[in-house]
Motif scaffolding. Structure first.
Motif, PDB file in Angstrom:
ATOM      1  N   ALA A 212      -7.015  -5.018   3.446  1.00 30.97           N
ATOM      2  CA  ALA A 212      -6.759  -6.460   3.591  1.00 30.97           C
ATOM      3  C   ALA A 212      -5.368  -6.701   4.150  1.00 30.97           C
ATOM      4  CB  ALA A 212      -6.926  -7.145   2.239  1.00 30.97           C
ATOM      5  N   GLY A 213      -4.354  -5.899   3.753  1.00 32.20           N
ATOM      6  CA  GLY A 213      -2.980  -6.046   4.279  1.00 32.20           C
ATOM      7  C   GLY A 213      -2.905  -5.729   5.762  1.00 32.20           C
ATOM      8  N   CYS A 214      -3.629  -4.738   6.210  1.00 35.04           N
ATOM      9  CA  CYS A 214      -3.638  -4.378   7.637  1.00 35.04           C
ATOM     10  C   CYS A 214      -4.216  -5.508   8.476  1.00 35.04           C
ATOM     11  CB  CYS A 214      -4.444  -3.103   7.852  1.00 35.04           C
ATOM     12  SG  CYS A 214      -3.677  -1.621   7.138  1.00 35.04           S
ATOM     13  N   TRP A 215      -5.255  -6.131   8.036  1.00 39.52           N
ATOM     14  CA  TRP A 215      -5.825  -7.257   8.791  1.00 39.52           C
ATOM     15  C   TRP A 215      -4.843  -8.408   8.894  1.00 39.52           C
ATOM     16  CZ3 TRP A 215      -9.639  -7.267  11.961  1.00 39.52           C
ATOM     17  CH2 TRP A 215     -10.684  -6.334  11.841  1.00 39.52           C
ATOM     18  N   TYR A 216      -4.068  -8.593   7.822  1.00 37.48           N
ATOM     19  CA  TYR A 216      -3.041  -9.642   7.926  1.00 37.48           C
ATOM     20  C   TYR A 216      -2.049  -9.339   9.053  1.00 37.48           C
ATOM     21  CZ  TYR A 216      -4.695 -11.327   3.403  1.00 37.48           C
ATOM     22  OH  TYR A 216      -5.450 -11.819   2.391  1.00 37.48           O
ATOM     23  N   TYR A 217      -1.618  -8.090   9.146  1.00 42.13           N
ATOM     24  CA  TYR A 217      -0.667  -7.712  10.213  1.00 42.13           C
ATOM     25  C   TYR A 217      -1.294  -7.881  11.599  1.00 42.13           C
ATOM     26  CZ  TYR A 217       2.457  -5.803   6.674  1.00 42.13           C
ATOM     27  OH  TYR A 217       3.286  -5.657   5.608  1.00 42.13           O
ATOM     28  N   VAL A 218      -2.545  -7.517  11.740  1.00 36.28           N
ATOM     29  CA  VAL A 218      -3.231  -7.657  13.028  1.00 36.28           C
ATOM     30  C   VAL A 218      -3.281  -9.120  13.434  1.00 36.28           C
ATOM     31  CG1 VAL A 218      -5.438  -7.414  14.205  1.00 36.28           C
ATOM     32  CG2 VAL A 218      -4.583  -5.537  12.787  1.00 36.28           C
ATOM     33  N   VAL A 219      -3.628  -9.979  12.493  1.00 35.00           N
ATOM     34  CA  VAL A 219      -3.694 -11.414  12.802  1.00 35.00           C
ATOM     35  C   VAL A 219      -2.326 -11.938  13.216  1.00 35.00           C
ATOM     36  CG1 VAL A 219      -4.105 -13.690  11.796  1.00 35.00           C
ATOM     37  CG2 VAL A 219      -5.696 -11.819  11.318  1.00 35.00           C
TER      38      VAL A 219
END
Length: 239
Positions: A212-219
């Motif tokens: 979930a943290g990685c998707w935040y960075y991608v966004v």
């Protein structure tokens, strides 16, 4: 002991046994072919049946009183000793009816009301079972030995049955122990498996949180790129 009829019934049974012995000695004074002998024999048979019935009733009442704790253990033991006296008297009467024509005789004790044996007079009993009347002493002994042999065989068979039952109980106990060990092993495996499942579940939760943290960075990166593009494109498009 108020209201206790056992003692009075015991006294009545004891007097009946004493009367039986007196009649046995009285009958032995007469010839076996006389009418007095026959009459006394009939009375003796009737009283013997009554004596046996009364004695059995006393035994049952004593057992019930002991089981229900209506009397103390000391009183139970005292009455059991009194019963032993009647049982001995019953055996003497029974022996008298089974040993007609022997050299022994029954004399009544004086002073204490006791019963003793004497070698002075013959029994002369005539109320033995028909099956024994024409049998000699040797035949009676052989029949007795045969009965004892049959009893011994019955006891031996019973002993074998008890031994088999004991072995079956031991085998069942061993099987139960083995099954308990298997259940203990299964329980240990279940505990270890449960611990591994819990550990893997914690790992999955950690990975899920990291994903979930990685998707935040991608966004965030995509938004940043979009802002840059929006800011640069209009500037390069001026004439």
């Amino acid at each position: 002991m108020g209201g206790d009829t056992w003692l009075s019934e015991y006294e009545a049974c004891s007097r009946l046994g004493q009367d039986l012995m007196e009649q046995i000695n009285e009958r032995n004074k007469h010839a076996r072919t006389s009418s007095a002998y026959t009459k006394l024999s009939a009375q003796i048979r009737s009283k013997t049946r009554q004596f046996t019935s009364d004695l059995n009733r006393l035994k049952q009442n004593l057992m019930r009183a002991s089981a229900s704790y209506h009397i103390t253990q000391r009183e139970v033991e005292r009455r059991q000793g009194m019963m032993d006296v009647l049982v001995t008297k019953e055996k003497q009467i029974d022996e008298a009816t089974r040993n007609e024509g022997s050299s022994r005789s029954l004399l009544l004790g004086h002073g204490g009301g006791g019963d003793t044996f004497s070698q002075a007079d013959p029994w002369g009993m005539n109320d033995e079972p028909e099956v024994f009347r024409d049998m000699s002493n040797t035949d009676l002994q052989q029949q007795q030995q045969s009965v004892i042999h049959e009893q011994d065989r019955g006891l031996e068979a019973l002993s074998h049955v008890v031994s088999r039952q004991k072995q079956m109980a031991i085998d069942i106990g061993n099987e139960v122990d083995d099954q308990n060990e298997l259940l203990d092993d299964i329980g240990d495996h279940i505990d270890r498996t449960d611990n591994r499942v819990q550990r893997e579940t914690r790992h999955i939760r950690i990975v899920d949180r990291k994903s979930a943290g990685c998707w935040y960075y991608v966004v965030i990166m995509l938004l940043f790129i979009a802002i840059v593009i929006i800011g640069v494109v209009p500037y390069n498009g001026k004439p």
